[in-house]
Design an enzyme around this catalytic site. Structure first.
Site, PDB file in Angstrom:
ATOM      1  N   HIS A  76      23.858  10.251 -20.403  1.00  0.00           N
ATOM      2  CA  HIS A  76      22.891   9.852 -19.375  1.00  0.00           C
ATOM      3  C   HIS A  76      23.209  10.477 -18.029  1.00  0.00           C
ATOM      4  CE1 HIS A  76      21.656   6.714 -22.228  1.00  0.00           C
ATOM      5  NE2 HIS A  76      20.558   6.590 -21.493  1.00  0.00           N
ATOM      6  N   LYS A 104      23.315   5.929 -13.674  1.00  0.00           N
ATOM      7  CA  LYS A 104      23.090   4.776 -14.553  1.00  0.00           C
ATOM      8  C   LYS A 104      24.126   3.681 -14.301  1.00  0.00           C
ATOM      9  CE  LYS A 104      22.305   3.534 -19.360  1.00  0.00           C
ATOM     10  NZ  LYS A 104      21.291   2.560 -18.929  1.00  0.00           N
TER      11      LYS A 104
HETATM   12  N1  LIG Z   1      14.067   0.112 -21.806  1.00  0.00           N
HETATM   13  C1  LIG Z   1      13.840   1.379 -21.452  1.00  0.00           C
HETATM   14  O1  LIG Z   1      13.047   2.109 -22.080  1.00  0.00           O
HETATM   15  C2  LIG Z   1      14.524   1.917 -20.244  1.00  0.00           C
HETATM   16  C3  LIG Z   1      15.382   1.121 -19.557  1.00  0.00           C
HETATM   17  N2  LIG Z   1      15.951   1.560 -18.408  1.00  0.00           N
HETATM   18  C4  LIG Z   1      16.720   0.570 -17.680  1.00  0.00           C
HETATM   19  O2  LIG Z   1      15.937   0.092 -16.607  1.00  0.00           O
HETATM   20  C5  LIG Z   1      16.774  -0.258 -15.512  1.00  0.00           C
HETATM   21  C6  LIG Z   1      16.324   0.500 -14.286  1.00  0.00           C
HETATM   22  O3  LIG Z   1      16.517   1.888 -14.478  1.00  0.00           O
HETATM   23  P1  LIG Z   1      16.111   2.939 -13.332  1.00  0.00           P
HETATM   24  O4  LIG Z   1      14.653   2.867 -13.042  1.00  0.00           O
HETATM   25  O5  LIG Z   1      16.709   4.235 -13.749  1.00  0.00           O
HETATM   26  O6  LIG Z   1      16.942   2.347 -12.091  1.00  0.00           O
HETATM   27  P2  LIG Z   1      16.649   2.497 -10.529  1.00  0.00           P
HETATM   28  O7  LIG Z   1      17.894   2.082  -9.838  1.00  0.00           O
HETATM   29  O8  LIG Z   1      16.063   3.834 -10.241  1.00  0.00           O
HETATM   30  O9  LIG Z   1      15.497   1.430 -10.277  1.00  0.00           O
HETATM   31  C7  LIG Z   1      15.692   0.053 -10.152  1.00  0.00           C
HETATM   32  C8  LIG Z   1      14.874  -0.425  -8.982  1.00  0.00           C
HETATM   33  O10 LIG Z   1      14.931  -1.845  -8.934  1.00  0.00           O
HETATM   34  C9  LIG Z   1      15.221  -2.219  -7.593  1.00  0.00           C
HETATM   35  N3  LIG Z   1      15.769  -3.553  -7.569  1.00  0.00           N
HETATM   36  C10 LIG Z   1      17.062  -3.967  -7.558  1.00  0.00           C
HETATM   37  N4  LIG Z   1      17.122  -5.309  -7.510  1.00  0.00           N
HETATM   38  C11 LIG Z   1      15.857  -5.758  -7.489  1.00  0.00           C
HETATM   39  C12 LIG Z   1      15.273  -7.043  -7.463  1.00  0.00           C
HETATM   40  N5  LIG Z   1      16.020  -8.163  -7.425  1.00  0.00           N
HETATM   41  N6  LIG Z   1      13.910  -7.152  -7.469  1.00  0.00           N
HETATM   42  C13 LIG Z   1      13.131  -6.053  -7.503  1.00  0.00           C
HETATM   43  N7  LIG Z   1      13.636  -4.789  -7.528  1.00  0.00           N
HETATM   44  C14 LIG Z   1      14.975  -4.652  -7.540  1.00  0.00           C
HETATM   45  C15 LIG Z   1      16.154  -1.140  -7.106  1.00  0.00           C
HETATM   46  O11 LIG Z   1      16.291  -1.153  -5.688  1.00  0.00           O
HETATM   47  P3  LIG Z   1      17.650  -0.513  -5.035  1.00  0.00           P
HETATM   48  O12 LIG Z   1      17.694   0.908  -5.486  1.00  0.00           O
HETATM   49  O13 LIG Z   1      17.399  -0.685  -3.570  1.00  0.00           O
HETATM   50  O14 LIG Z   1      18.786  -1.322  -5.557  1.00  0.00           O
HETATM   51  C16 LIG Z   1      15.432   0.100  -7.639  1.00  0.00           C
HETATM   52  O15 LIG Z   1      14.377   0.509  -6.784  1.00  0.00           O
HETATM   53  C17 LIG Z   1      18.198   0.046 -15.982  1.00  0.00           C
HETATM   54  O16 LIG Z   1      18.768  -1.123 -16.529  1.00  0.00           O
HETATM   55  C18 LIG Z   1      17.990   1.087 -17.068  1.00  0.00           C
HETATM   56  O17 LIG Z   1      19.025   1.110 -18.004  1.00  0.00           O
HETATM   57  C19 LIG Z   1      15.734   2.802 -17.931  1.00  0.00           C
HETATM   58  C20 LIG Z   1      14.930   3.665 -18.608  1.00  0.00           C
HETATM   59  C21 LIG Z   1      14.240   3.290 -19.820  1.00  0.00           C
HETATM   60  O1  LIG Z   2      19.253   4.001 -17.469  1.00  0.00           O
HETATM   61  C1  LIG Z   2      18.559   4.819 -18.128  1.00  0.00           C
HETATM   62  O2  LIG Z   2      18.219   5.914 -17.674  1.00  0.00           O
HETATM   63  C2  LIG Z   2      18.124   4.434 -19.472  1.00  0.00           C
HETATM   64  N1  LIG Z   2      18.390   3.223 -19.890  1.00  0.00           N
HETATM   65  C3  LIG Z   2      18.064   2.687 -21.160  1.00  0.00           C
HETATM   66  C4  LIG Z   2      19.328   2.365 -21.929  1.00  0.00           C
HETATM   67  O3  LIG Z   2      20.308   1.905 -21.326  1.00  0.00           O
HETATM   68  O4  LIG Z   2      19.340   2.534 -23.145  1.00  0.00           O
HETATM   69  C5  LIG Z   2      17.074   3.527 -21.922  1.00  0.00           C
HETATM   70  C6  LIG Z   2      17.290   5.002 -21.768  1.00  0.00           C
HETATM   71  O5  LIG Z   2      18.466   5.339 -22.413  1.00  0.00           O
HETATM   72  C7  LIG Z   2      17.344   5.386 -20.283  1.00  0.00           C
END
Ligand SMILES: NC(=O)C1=CN([C@@H]2O[C@H](COP(=O)(O)OP(=O)(O)OC[C@H]3O[C@@H](n4cnc5c(N)ncnc54)[C@H](OP(=O)(O)O)[C@@H]3O)[C@@H](O)[C@H]2O)C=CC1
Ligand SMILES: O=C(O)C1=N[C@H](C(=O)O)C[C@H](O)C1
EC number: 1.17.1.8
Length: 245
Positions: free
Chosen positions: A131, A135
């Protein structure tokens, strides 16, 4: 029209989800909240998509379920204890439901499914997830879930523990042990999300590999979850039932 809210709307995935919801003709984006926005801003939403952070997702879920909102959750960091808490909140709020999927990419779900199917034919299985370095969690939710599925399939097939003569190792050299399956986490600039499931038997190996090239890959699965979460009972983990897998 389904009234949809997004939590984590300014994040890497949240931005893509907002665009997809706005483009969907059967959905209305009624709230797009990020870190410092009051959660009460979700009150007009029927379904809320959460892509935030493992440290905050449980508080979000308790609030949403308590307010009759159906969460579709991509945020990772779930273990059995956390899932049990979510089941408890759903039981206390009958008529609600929640979908939590460690990966909303259709190809990623198929990769997990194929790994689960193949697991019983090989004495050895290891998982390497790769990744981007921003992350928060390791191993990834996808790798953890894949390891659990592989471990269940091996147990069901009555397979013995995997061969491994390691008696001396630096800490971490053999990765994390998830149900007897070793999981290795790579963090590397330039990557998005990738995984290899390595399966080995007598004189041959099989590698199942998945690559995410764009975070837009997650949005068809998220929209499917938003459309279907209302008909699901209680807690659903993984997108598999929605894809008839
Ligand atoms: N299930 C799936 O298909 C996927 C899952 N994921 C997961 O999703 C999550 C997010 O990933 P990603 O988008 O890369 O992360 P990011 O850090 O880019 O995005 C998370 C966002 O949430 C904000 N945030 C933090 N706390 C809060 C809160 N209490 N309320 C509202 N917003 C909040 C963050 O703000 P700030 O940056 O200011 O902290 C940031 O803008 C991770 O756990 C990742 O593993 C990711 C990709 C695919
Ligand atoms: O944080 C990410 O980027 C992603 N998170 C998810 C995970 O933890 O499996 C899904 C994907 O791998 C991207």
């Amino acid at each position: 029209m389904i009234r949809v809210g997004v939590l984590g709307a300014q994040g890497r995935v949240g931005v893509e989800v907002c665009k997809a919801v706005e483009a969907a003709t059967d959905m209305e984006l009624v709230a797009a909240l990020d870190k410092d926005d009051p959660i009460e801003g979700l009150e007009g939403a029927e379904v809320v998509v959460d892509f935030t952070h493992p440290d905050v997702v449980m508080g979000n879920l308790e609030w949403m379920i308590g307010h009759g909102i159906r969460p579709v959750v991509g945020t990772t960091g779930f273990d059995e204890g956390r899932l049990e808490s979510v089941r408890g909140w759903l039981a206390a709020n009958p008529g609600t439901s929640c979908l939590i999927a460690p990966n909303f990419g259709i190809a990623a779900v198929l990769m997990m499914h194929f790994a689960q199917q193949a697991a019983r034919y090989f004495e050895s299985v290891e998982i390497v997830e790769l990744h981007h370095p921003n992350k928060a969690d390791a191993p990834s939710g996808t790798a953890r879930r894949t390891a659990e599925l592989v471990s269940e399939a091996r147990a069901k097939a009555g397979l013995a523990a995997m061969p491994d003569a390691t008696s001396t190792a630096l800490d971490g050299a053999r990765g994390a042990d998830v149900g007897g399956v070793h999981v290795h986490a790579v963090r590397l600039s330039g990557l998005i999300a990738h995984q290899e499931v390595l399966l080995g038997g007598d004189g041959e190996t099989l590698t199942i590999r998945h690559d995410t090239m764009s975070r837009a890959a997650f949005t068809p699965g998220v929209l499917l979850g938003v459309r279907r979460v209302r008909e699901l009972p209680g807690l659903t983990v993984g997108l598999e039932p929605l894809l008839d897998l």
